[in-house]
Design a protein around this motif. Structure first.
Motif, PDB file in Angstrom:
ATOM      1  N   LYS A  19     -40.984  52.958  64.601  1.00 13.68           N
ATOM      2  CA  LYS A  19     -41.122  51.542  64.938  1.00 13.68           C
ATOM      3  C   LYS A  19     -39.988  50.717  64.347  1.00 13.68           C
ATOM      4  O   LYS A  19     -39.478  51.030  63.263  1.00 13.68           O
ATOM      5  CB  LYS A  19     -42.419  51.011  64.322  1.00 13.68           C
ATOM      6  N   HIS A  20     -39.650  49.635  65.040  1.00 13.86           N
ATOM      7  CA  HIS A  20     -38.687  48.664  64.529  1.00 13.86           C
ATOM      8  C   HIS A  20     -39.358  47.297  64.570  1.00 13.86           C
ATOM      9  O   HIS A  20     -40.093  47.009  65.510  1.00 13.86           O
ATOM     10  CB  HIS A  20     -37.448  48.598  65.429  1.00 13.86           C
ATOM     11  N   ALA A  21     -39.091  46.476  63.577  1.00  9.48           N
ATOM     12  CA  ALA A  21     -39.617  45.105  63.612  1.00  9.48           C
ATOM     13  C   ALA A  21     -38.564  44.170  63.027  1.00  9.48           C
ATOM     14  O   ALA A  21     -38.081  44.396  61.913  1.00  9.48           O
ATOM     15  CB  ALA A  21     -40.911  45.006  62.809  1.00  9.48           C
ATOM     16  N   GLU A  22     -38.206  43.159  63.805  1.00 10.38           N
ATOM     17  CA  GLU A  22     -37.230  42.173  63.313  1.00 10.38           C
ATOM     18  C   GLU A  22     -38.007  40.931  62.887  1.00 10.38           C
ATOM     19  O   GLU A  22     -38.798  40.392  63.665  1.00 10.38           O
ATOM     20  CB  GLU A  22     -36.241  41.837  64.431  1.00 10.38           C
ATOM     21  N   ILE A  23     -37.818  40.514  61.656  1.00 12.74           N
ATOM     22  CA  ILE A  23     -38.568  39.351  61.175  1.00 12.74           C
ATOM     23  C   ILE A  23     -37.623  38.322  60.549  1.00 12.74           C
ATOM     24  O   ILE A  23     -36.565  38.673  60.028  1.00 12.74           O
ATOM     25  CB  ILE A  23     -39.678  39.731  60.154  1.00 12.74           C
ATOM     26  N   PHE A  57     -29.046  39.040  55.431  1.00 16.00           N
ATOM     27  CA  PHE A  57     -29.673  39.986  56.356  1.00 16.00           C
ATOM     28  C   PHE A  57     -29.839  41.306  55.629  1.00 16.00           C
ATOM     29  O   PHE A  57     -28.964  41.738  54.895  1.00 16.00           O
ATOM     30  CB  PHE A  57     -28.794  40.192  57.594  1.00 16.00           C
ATOM     31  N   ARG A  58     -30.988  41.937  55.850  1.00 13.04           N
ATOM     32  CA  ARG A  58     -31.233  43.202  55.160  1.00 13.04           C
ATOM     33  C   ARG A  58     -32.093  44.118  56.029  1.00 13.04           C
ATOM     34  O   ARG A  58     -33.004  43.654  56.709  1.00 13.04           O
ATOM     35  CB  ARG A  58     -31.972  42.882  53.870  1.00 13.04           C
ATOM     36  N   LYS A  59     -31.787  45.414  55.978  1.00  9.97           N
ATOM     37  CA  LYS A  59     -32.647  46.392  56.655  1.00  9.97           C
ATOM     38  C   LYS A  59     -33.511  47.053  55.597  1.00  9.97           C
ATOM     39  O   LYS A  59     -32.999  47.484  54.559  1.00  9.97           O
ATOM     40  CB  LYS A  59     -31.806  47.455  57.357  1.00  9.97           C
ATOM     41  N   ILE A  60     -34.821  47.128  55.854  1.00 10.07           N
ATOM     42  CA  ILE A  60     -35.758  47.679  54.878  1.00 10.07           C
ATOM     43  C   ILE A  60     -36.606  48.751  55.552  1.00 10.07           C
ATOM     44  O   ILE A  60     -37.232  48.488  56.593  1.00 10.07           O
ATOM     45  CB  ILE A  60     -36.661  46.562  54.304  1.00 10.07           C
ATOM     46  N   LYS A  61     -36.627  49.937  54.952  1.00 10.87           N
ATOM     47  CA  LYS A  61     -37.450  51.010  55.508  1.00 10.87           C
ATOM     48  C   LYS A  61     -38.764  51.083  54.752  1.00 10.87           C
ATOM     49  O   LYS A  61     -38.768  51.154  53.522  1.00 10.87           O
ATOM     50  CB  LYS A  61     -36.727  52.353  55.357  1.00 10.87           C
ATOM     51  N   LYS A  68     -35.908  44.723  60.143  1.00  5.70           N
ATOM     52  CA  LYS A  68     -34.631  43.996  60.064  1.00  5.70           C
ATOM     53  C   LYS A  68     -35.006  42.571  59.668  1.00  5.70           C
ATOM     54  O   LYS A  68     -35.736  41.896  60.404  1.00  5.70           O
ATOM     55  CB  LYS A  68     -33.939  43.998  61.416  1.00  5.70           C
ATOM     56  N   VAL A  69     -34.554  42.163  58.496  1.00  7.65           N
ATOM     57  CA  VAL A  69     -35.063  40.923  57.905  1.00  7.65           C
ATOM     58  C   VAL A  69     -33.969  39.862  57.734  1.00  7.65           C
ATOM     59  O   VAL A  69     -32.946  40.116  57.083  1.00  7.65           O
ATOM     60  CB  VAL A  69     -35.698  41.213  56.520  1.00  7.65           C
TER      61      VAL A  69
END
Ligand SMILES: Nc1nc2c(ncn2[C@@H]2O[C@H](COP(=O)(O)OP(=O)(O)OP(=O)(O)O)[C@@H](O)[C@H]2O)c(=O)[nH]1
Ligand SMILES: [Mg+2]
Length: 182
Positions: A19-23, A57-61, A68-69
């Protein structure tokens, strides 16, 4: 050709993340937006956080979700940026300092002003009443009333009380956000 490579990349990341979620994280200054990103991203809590300039901007797993925050600055001069960074995301996280009741009226105004933008129609909203480790903080019901969350229509809306300092409720916050992923 570029789209060919981006499809390969998408396929490849799909092998690792289901899953991917952009917030987008917005809210008044010092409400705890950067603390939220630091705590969920790297378990990093600090009393001393530098006020954000414009955005980060930061990518968090987290498990099988790649978030994608966008962490957007909350000082008045940056609030006109909020709409641009909230447009097209899977969820808007609006953070409120639940211990600073004097700022609720401004938070209510800025939230409703943001949600009135036609570009943000239907985008799910999560309101976090942060700093619930501070005695006297507002409860969820008090926040719903003060921010007039019951008047928001046409999008999923949730509100949780939490603390970045104690990490209280961050598990359900992440669960909610993962549910917006695709
Ligand atoms: N007690 C307490 N303090 C918190 C909590 N979350 C954040 N803070 C503190 O609040 C202050 C502001 O936090 P930031 O994360 O920088 O706030 P921000 O919303 O990113 O602020 P801007 O970038 O200026 O918009 C810092 O001193 C944090 O340590 C919390 O849950 N409890
Ligand atoms: Mg910040």
């Amino acid at each position: 050709m570029a789209s060919f490579f981006s499809s390969i990349l998408q396929w490849f990341s799909g092998l690792f993340f289901s899953k991917h979620a952009e917030i987008s994280v917005v809210g008044l200054q010092a409400s705890g937006k950067t603390s939220f990103v630091n705590v969920i991203g790297s378990d990093q809590w600090s009393e001393e956080v530098v006020p954000t300039v414009a955005f980060n901007f930061r990518k968090i797993k987290k498990g099988n979700v790649l978030f994608k925050v966008w962490d957007v600055a909350g000082q008045p001069r940056y609030r006109s940026l909020w709409e641009r960074y909230c447009s097209g995301v899977d969820a808007i996280v609006f953070i409120v300092d639940a211990s600073d009741k004097e700022k609720f009226e401004t938070a209510r105004f800025e939230l409703h002003n943001l949600l009135s933008q036609p570009t943000l129609q239907g985008v799910p909203l999560l309101v976090l009443g942060n700093k619930n480790d501070v005695p006297g903080h507002a409860t969820v019901n008090e926040l719903i009333k003060a921010l007039q969350l019951d008047r928001i229509q046409g999008r999923p809306v949730s509100c949780y009380s939490c603390s970045m300092k104690s990490q209280h409720n961050l598990d359900i916050v992440l669960q909610w956000l993962a549910g917006r992923g695709h």
